[in-house]
Enzyme design. Structure first.
Site, mmCIF file in Angstrom:
data_model
loop_
_atom_site.group_PDB
_atom_site.id
_atom_site.type_symbol
_atom_site.label_atom_id
_atom_site.label_comp_id
_atom_site.label_asym_id
_atom_site.label_seq_id
_atom_site.Cartn_x
_atom_site.Cartn_y
_atom_site.Cartn_z
ATOM 1 N N TYR A 197 10.992 -4.551 2.884
ATOM 2 C CA TYR A 197 9.883 -4.775 3.783
ATOM 3 C C TYR A 197 8.874 -3.648 3.770
ATOM 4 C CZ TYR A 197 12.488 -1.602 6.788
ATOM 5 O OH TYR A 197 13.157 -0.522 7.289
ATOM 6 N N LYS A 198 9.108 -2.554 3.077
ATOM 7 C CA LYS A 198 8.189 -1.423 3.144
ATOM 8 C C LYS A 198 6.810 -1.781 2.598
ATOM 9 C CE LYS A 198 11.541 2.330 3.169
ATOM 10 N NZ LYS A 198 11.997 3.574 2.525
ATOM 11 N N VAL A 199 6.752 -2.658 1.620
ATOM 12 C CA VAL A 199 5.478 -3.004 1.007
ATOM 13 C C VAL A 199 4.812 -4.171 1.714
ATOM 14 C CG1 VAL A 199 6.207 -2.161 -1.229
ATOM 15 C CG2 VAL A 199 6.638 -4.527 -0.646
ATOM 16 N N LEU A 200 5.446 -4.764 2.726
ATOM 17 C CA LEU A 200 4.913 -5.963 3.361
ATOM 18 C C LEU A 200 4.056 -5.659 4.569
ATOM 19 C CD1 LEU A 200 8.082 -8.237 3.192
ATOM 20 C CD2 LEU A 200 6.184 -8.132 1.602
#
Length: 610
Positions: free
Chosen positions: A27-30
């Protein structure tokens, strides 16, 4: 020189998960998670239940407050908003919506916001809400439109977006078809932009009928476990907290893998972490003068020239057989890579072959991903059903991520379970049990001890049977973690003292004594001798004659003045013991202010130096 940040990473950044740790997901890139509370402020929400039970509004505020504090602890970068509808007063960033009151805009939670939510709790909170917002007509289309504007005006990149509606009215517009149609249109527009709308319906006289209006407003369930959560209204605070906690965060996979059952037969599965150890947050280093967070960076320099080294100029080595084996970074990466990530089926074993001592790390949960490979759910369900029928587990080789070492795992089937309200309590799937290698198993040589008699064993069985209870993980909180965050909360909210916590892991001695009765004394009579007293101290052992002879004082060591002067000239006084130095000081009448070795040496040097 402008590309240094591309070569070097900060120490604060995560440099990869260790083998025994599970990453939190992808989820870090979302972007950031966002959560909007849309709360009904009509008069029906403030009606108290029978026997002085909490009103629906008070229950909602307590749940909102718990989510705020939980987000501050676990996800401080998430965004939360609190919006009331059916209010007499109106307040929003554009001042264009009637009967909608934006109490908190979409931003990170903080201590001030928790205090403001606290002010809306209890009788004083209901009075404050009546004075500040009041209650009036309902316009859910305007409320949903206002929430859409909150998402639209947010300058940050948003990932998972969720809207929770709290109400006890199943027909908010009283049969007004125009408003109902407009609300459905606004809800559809929100869902098209990726917002998940969930209903937290509360108990009211006569029951709550979702089919009247809200069935067309809420989003379809994300998985089968959510189907039951939308049927029964919440009558208790615990039920509402449980339901909100299940909805406030998106279920994210640790990894998405292919379960290879054979040549050309793959099942797409998702790996979920069901239990993660909660740790205290790491302290943040601040600059002393401005209290701004500081970041540490690592740079590697050449020892001789002092020049900054690029990653391409650095090699790695390991000593083996007294020889230094030097490798390039690409060679190290190639050595680490065993195979592509995935699960490879090896075979099946009876369940009795799986032992308790095979547990070496927390298990994870496996569930099919129908969106990745069509038909995965059907094949996954068939495999799970056959494993349960034959009482076997699947033995697989697992590589959860790229460059991770392979592990042998046991896929243990888990049957779906539901409670009396037909709400799913245990999902169907496979528990992934990580198995040890032969190198991980240790051979123990336990000390020999006397065996218990059959009577003693039978008596202990009675004690164990009396102390049995049904263990539930959710019933026990970590007292250290709870006390830590209560203290932080008290400091942040300017409380006089932190709230008291109950240590749930302390044994309840009164109940234990009541259950056991005379069994403990009976067991003591079987095990210990008649004159045994656990409170008495053991008698001191008398020293033997040989031991007493060895404890005699050592004879004093006398050093002549010439030897001391020679030691002073050569600087070898430090080789003498403290006792010898003290004796030398007495011999020459030297008074010392201390008893440390260096002080004695300095005094002798000053006296005997030429």
């Amino acid at each position: 020189m402008a590309e240094w940040n591309a070569y070097f990473r900060d120490e604060d950044e995560d440099e990869g998960q260790e083998e025994g740790e599970q990453p939190e997901g992808e989820y870090k890139v979302l972007g950031r998670d966002s959560l909007v509370f849309l709360v009904d402020a009509s008069k029906e929400m403030f009606i108290k239940g029978e026997d002085g039970e909490l009103s629906n509004f008070d229950m909602t505020m307590q749940v909102v407050r718990s989510v705020y504090t939980r987000k501050i602890i676990n996800s401080p970068r998430d965004l939360i908003a609190l919006v009331f509808y059916s209010t007499k007063q109106s307040k929003d960033p554009t001042n264009s919506f009637k009967h909608v009151y934006v109490y908190h805009s979409l931003s990170e939670p903080g201590a001030k916001r928790v205090q403001e939510v606290d002010a809306l709790r209890g009788e004083k909170g209901a009075q404050l809400a009546a004075e500040t917002m009041g209650s009036a007509d309902t316009s859910l289309p305007d409320a949903l439109w206002c929430c859409a504007n909150l998402y639209r005006d947010c300058k940050l990149r948003l990932g998972h977006k969720r809207l929770l509606i709290f109400t006890c009215r199943d027909g908010p517009h009283g049969g007004d078809g125009t408003k109902d149609r407009q609300a459905r249109t606004q809800a559809s527009d929100l869902k098209e932009t990726g917002v998940f709308i969930d209903l937290m319906h509360l108990m009211k006289p006569g029951g709550f009928d979702i089919s009247l209006f809200f069935r067309d407003i809420i989003s379809p369930p994300e998985d089968a476990s959510d189907l039951g959560l939308q049927l029964e209204p919440c009558a208790k605070l615990e039920d509402l907290q449980k339901r909100v906690r299940a909805k406030e965060r998106k279920k994210r996979t640790i990894a998405r893998l292919n379960l290879r059952l054979g040549e050309g037969m793959n099942v797409a599965v998702g790996m979920y972490s069901t239990a993660v150890t909660v740790r205290k947050a790491a302290p943040i280093k601040l600059y002393r003068e401005s209290n701004e967070p500081v970041r540490s960076k690592t740079r590697i320099f050449h020892t001789q020239t002092g020049s900054l080294l690029l990653p391409s100029e650095i090699k790695k080595a390991q000593v083996y057989g007294k020889k230094q084996i030097v490798m390039e970074k690409d060679e190290v990466d190639a050595i680490k890579k065993f195979d592509d990530p995935g699960l490879f089926l090896i075979g099946f074993k009876p369940m009795e072959r799986l032992k308790l001592h095979h547990h070496i790390r927390p298990s994870v949960f496996l569930y099919p991903e129908e969106g990745e490979v069509q038909g995965s759910s059907c094949l996954f369900s068939a495999l799970m059903t056959k494993c349960m029928e034959r009482n076997v587990f699947a033995l697989c080789r697992c590589i959860s991520r790229r460059n991770y070492p392979p592990r042998f795992v046991a896929l243990v089937p888990q049957k779906e379970e539901v409670d009396e309200h037909k709400v799913q309590t245990t999902p169907p799937g496979f528990n992934v049990i990580f198995l040890p290698y032969a190198d991980d198993v240790r051979s123990l040589d336990p000390p020999q001890s006397p065996c218990a008699s059959p009577e003693q064993v039978d008596k202990m069985k009675e004690i164990v049977s009396k102390l049995r209870f049904k263990y539930r993980t959710e019933a026990f909180e970590n007292p250290v973690i709870q006390q830590h965050y209560r203290n932080l909360e008290a400091l942040a909210l300017d409380m006089v003292a932190p709230d008291d916590i109950e240590d749930l892991i302390m044994p309840k001695l009164d109940q234990i004594d009541l259950r056991l009765g005379t069994l403990v004394q009976d067991f003591k009579d079987l095990v210990y001798p008649a004159d045994y007293n656990p409170d008495s101290k053991p008698a001191a052992k008398r020293k033997t004659a040989s031991a007493a002879g060895t404890a005699e004082k050592k004879p004093k060591v006398e050093v002549s003045e010439d030897e001391l002067r020679v030691s002073v000239q050569k600087g070898t006084l430090g080789k003498m013991t403290v006792a010898a130095l003290k004796e030398a000081c007495k011999q020459f009448g030297i008074r010392t202010t201390g008893t440390r070795k260096q002080e004695l040496i300095d005094a002798l040097t000053a006296q005997l130096a030429p």
